[in-house]
Write a protein that holds these residues in place. Structure first.
Motif, PDB file in Angstrom:
ATOM      1  N   LYS A 170      -0.586  -4.310  -8.364  1.00 16.25           N
ATOM      2  CA  LYS A 170      -0.213  -3.788  -7.045  1.00 16.25           C
ATOM      3  C   LYS A 170      -0.864  -2.427  -6.801  1.00 16.25           C
ATOM      4  CE  LYS A 170       4.241  -6.149  -6.485  1.00 16.25           C
ATOM      5  NZ  LYS A 170       4.092  -7.029  -7.656  1.00 16.25           N
ATOM      6  N   GLY A 224       8.077  -1.923   1.568  1.00 15.35           N
ATOM      7  CA  GLY A 224       8.568  -0.557   1.636  1.00 15.35           C
ATOM      8  C   GLY A 224       9.243  -0.319   2.970  1.00 15.35           C
ATOM      9  N   SER A 232       5.995   6.176   1.072  1.00 14.58           N
ATOM     10  CA  SER A 232       5.104   5.307   0.323  1.00 14.58           C
ATOM     11  C   SER A 232       5.371   3.841   0.631  1.00 14.58           C
ATOM     12  CB  SER A 232       5.290   5.566  -1.176  1.00 14.58           C
ATOM     13  OG  SER A 232       4.532   4.668  -1.950  1.00 14.58           O
ATOM     14  N   TYR A 233       4.312   3.036   0.494  1.00 12.00           N
ATOM     15  CA  TYR A 233       4.399   1.578   0.618  1.00 12.00           C
ATOM     16  C   TYR A 233       3.636   0.943  -0.532  1.00 12.00           C
ATOM     17  CZ  TYR A 233       6.280   1.809   5.394  1.00 12.00           C
ATOM     18  OH  TYR A 233       7.075   2.040   6.493  1.00 12.00           O
ATOM     19  N   CYS A 234       3.985  -0.304  -0.818  1.00 12.07           N
ATOM     20  CA  CYS A 234       3.347  -1.058  -1.892  1.00 12.07           C
ATOM     21  C   CYS A 234       2.595  -2.242  -1.307  1.00 12.07           C
ATOM     22  CB  CYS A 234       4.407  -1.539  -2.884  1.00 12.07           C
ATOM     23  SG  CYS A 234       3.791  -2.695  -4.122  1.00 12.07           S
ATOM     24  N   TYR A 291       9.259   3.522   0.784  1.00 12.53           N
ATOM     25  CA  TYR A 291       9.959   4.225  -0.271  1.00 12.53           C
ATOM     26  C   TYR A 291       9.770   5.723  -0.025  1.00 12.53           C
ATOM     27  CZ  TYR A 291       8.825  -0.352  -2.239  1.00 12.53           C
ATOM     28  OH  TYR A 291       8.648  -1.697  -2.422  1.00 12.53           O
ATOM     29  N   TRP A 338       2.438  -5.791   2.749  1.00 16.25           N
ATOM     30  CA  TRP A 338       2.966  -4.480   2.386  1.00 16.25           C
ATOM     31  C   TRP A 338       4.473  -4.535   2.240  1.00 16.25           C
ATOM     32  CZ3 TRP A 338      -0.171  -0.370   1.278  1.00 16.25           C
ATOM     33  CH2 TRP A 338      -1.516  -0.507   1.657  1.00 16.25           C
ATOM     34  N   TYR A 385      -0.125   1.219  -4.685  1.00 18.15           N
ATOM     35  CA  TYR A 385       0.873   2.031  -3.996  1.00 18.15           C
ATOM     36  C   TYR A 385       0.145   3.123  -3.206  1.00 18.15           C
ATOM     37  CZ  TYR A 385       4.145  -0.272  -7.127  1.00 18.15           C
ATOM     38  OH  TYR A 385       4.874  -1.220  -7.800  1.00 18.15           O
TER      39      TYR A 385
END
Length: 383
Positions: free
Chosen positions: A208, A231, A219-221, A233, A229, A210
């Motif tokens: 993944k 999140g 933040s997003y993954c 976070y 995507w 980030y």
């Protein structure tokens, strides 16, 4: 008489093996203090030396990632000189390599990845010493400052699109196996005003990517398998954090935070946090930069946009783009952080004026150096 000769021969052989073993122990100890680049030649002296080199690396020294600095001339023919800092040996090396076929300026937004992007071509390299370059067609969307990362067998190119493009948040992915491009879900709308590597920090795990906004910590993954995507976070510990960056150190997500004064005009400290939990809601401070090292990074060091952060293994390297004469680094060891700095033996006033500086970071082993010297005609010189 024959029996006596046989006994003498056996005794002599035993003494020889004992001496060889003792000699090997001494060699192993000596080799722990020899720069890694010099161990390449030492490993070719004899079989016993090769074993001693291998044992010394396996038992006495863990891998310490190198910091690589690529200095590209800003004028034609845009030649590049590469340098590396080996923290195990504490030496700077100059790497003489064959000319690279340039298509544009060198860039890097991920610890090991070095790339060049033009409207028609995309060239990238992610092996430790950049021995192999992949030259492919450019992504469909023209970009000037994207985030680029390798996740498994895929290269992800996101954001950084030119103003005339319809989707500034576009994400495309190149598959190294099929050698094809694919479009993915665009960057989350939160990044609409910050969709460029200048304002974003990335961290890559085995499967993944980030992406975190440096100014807010949001933040997003991204999952390459689903092309989607997840999140958001919030990666923000308590305190007056004015900017932050992320990276993976030994499979742990690390947050590097610049802590500012009450007015947000000056950095007063730099702290490291380890993030855990399903949504990274658990923060544990693992280190703080000593005051004397913070002083070396002052000046315009008020946000991560003016810093270069490389995270790998047990190391975090921190330097300033505007004043890279000093590199600060932190090594995680036995649950503690050991801070230090090294004078950049490469950078001077002339270098800053005429060359573009690009940092990468890589785990370099003896095999990588052997391939570089033998197969790729690289030459290394200790500065």
């Amino acid at each position: 008489m024959a029996k006596q000769s046989k006994d003498e021969e056996t005794t002599a052989q035993g003494e020889k093996e004992e001496a060889t073993s003792y000699h090997g122990d001494i060699l192993e100890s000596v080799f722990t203090h020899v720069p890694l680049i010099d161990l390449v030649a030492a490993s070719h002296v004899s079989k016993s030396w090769k074993r001693a080199v291998s044992t010394s690396l396996r038992h006495f020294n863990k891998i310490k990632p190198w910091l690589l600095l690529h200095c590209q001339a800003t004028r034609s023919p845009y030649s590049t000189t590469a340098y590396a800092y080996d923290p195990r040996s504490r030496v700077w090396l100059q790497i003489h390599h064959p000319p690279i076929k340039y298509i544009s300026a060198l860039r890097s937004s991920h610890s090991t990845l070095l790339y060049m992007l033009s409207p028609s071509k995309f060239s990238f390299s992610f092996d430790p010493l950049h021995l192999t370059w992949h030259n492919v067609d450019a992504p469909l969307v023209w970009r000037t400052d994207p985030i680029v990362a390798v996740v498994g067998h895929r290269v992800i190119v996101a954001g950084g699109a030119c103003d005339f493009e319809d989707d500034p948040l576009a994400v495309e992915m190149y598959d190294l196996k099929t050698r094809t491009w694919d479009t993915c879900e665009s960057l989350p709308a939160h990044f609409k005003d910050s969709a460029a590597s200048t304002w974003l920090s990335i961290a890559v795990s085995d499967n993944k990517m980030y992406v975190a906004e440096k100014s807010t910590g949001v933040s997003y993954c991204f999952d390459p398998e689903t092309k989607s995507w997840y999140g958001p976070y919030s990666l923000r510990p308590h305190g007056n954090v004015c900017s932050s960056a992320i990276g993976f150190a030994n499979d742990h997500l690390i947050l590097i935070c610049l802590i500012g004064d009450d007015h947000g005009e000056e950095v007063t400290s730099v702290k490291l946090w380890e993030l855990t939990g399903a949504s990274f809601e658990l923060c544990r401070q693992i280190g703080e930069m000593p005051k004397q090292l913070v002083e070396k990074l002052r000046g315009d060091f008020c946000s991560m946009s003016s810093a270069v952060i490389n995270v790998m293994g047990d190391f975090v390297y921190i330097s300033k783009t505007s004043a890279p004469e000093e590199v600060v680094f932190c090594e995680f060891s036995d649950g503690a952080c050991r801070w230090s700095s090294v004078r950049n033996a490469v950078v001077n006033d002339q270098c800053r004026l005429t060359e573009r500086l690009v940092f990468t970071c890589a785990n370099v082993g003896l095999g990588d150096l052997q391939r570089a010297i033998v197969a790729q005609d690289r030459q290394f010189a200790v500065l």
